[in-house]
Design an enzyme around this catalytic site. Sequence first.
Site, PDB file in Angstrom:
ATOM      1  N   MET A  15       0.840  -1.202   0.000  1.00 11.21           N
ATOM      2  CA  MET A  15       0.000   0.000   0.000  1.00 11.21           C
ATOM      3  C   MET A  15       0.874   1.250   0.000  1.00 11.21           C
ATOM      4  SD  MET A  15      -3.085  -1.144   2.531  1.00 11.21           S
ATOM      5  CE  MET A  15      -3.818   0.461   2.459  1.00 11.21           C
ATOM      6  N   PRO A  16       1.282   1.728  -1.172  1.00 10.64           N
ATOM      7  CA  PRO A  16       2.054   2.966  -1.223  1.00 10.64           C
ATOM      8  C   PRO A  16       1.231   4.129  -0.660  1.00 10.64           C
ATOM      9  CG  PRO A  16       2.128   1.826  -3.330  1.00 10.64           C
ATOM     10  CD  PRO A  16       1.096   1.140  -2.488  1.00 10.64           C
ATOM     11  N   PHE A  17       1.895   4.970   0.121  1.00  5.98           N
ATOM     12  CA  PHE A  17       1.254   6.138   0.726  1.00  5.98           C
ATOM     13  C   PHE A  17       2.046   7.364   0.306  1.00  5.98           C
ATOM     14  CE2 PHE A  17       0.489   9.262   4.020  1.00  5.98           C
ATOM     15  CZ  PHE A  17      -0.873   9.172   4.192  1.00  5.98           C
TER      16      PHE A  17
END
Length: 81
Positions: A15-17
């Site tokens: 989950m890239p943020f």
Amino acid sequence: MVSYPCKWTRKENRMPFIQISLIAGRSDEKVRELIKNVTDTVAKTLEAPHANIRVLVSEIPASHWGIGGAPASEVRKIQKN
């Protein structure tokens, strides 16, 4: 001892943020476009599913954003004159 693979190591679970800070004043449409374009680019670059990508856009008042030791709101006034 039993070893379990970490679910966060699988590509589909990453989950890239992304955090973006902007001086306030852009339209909701422009911010929406930015979020879409950043999401598309991150998905392509990292091979991450669009649904896993999170983008946080923080809009900061120009009076709270410093440029060269002065608030951006004052710098803009000087540049306009």
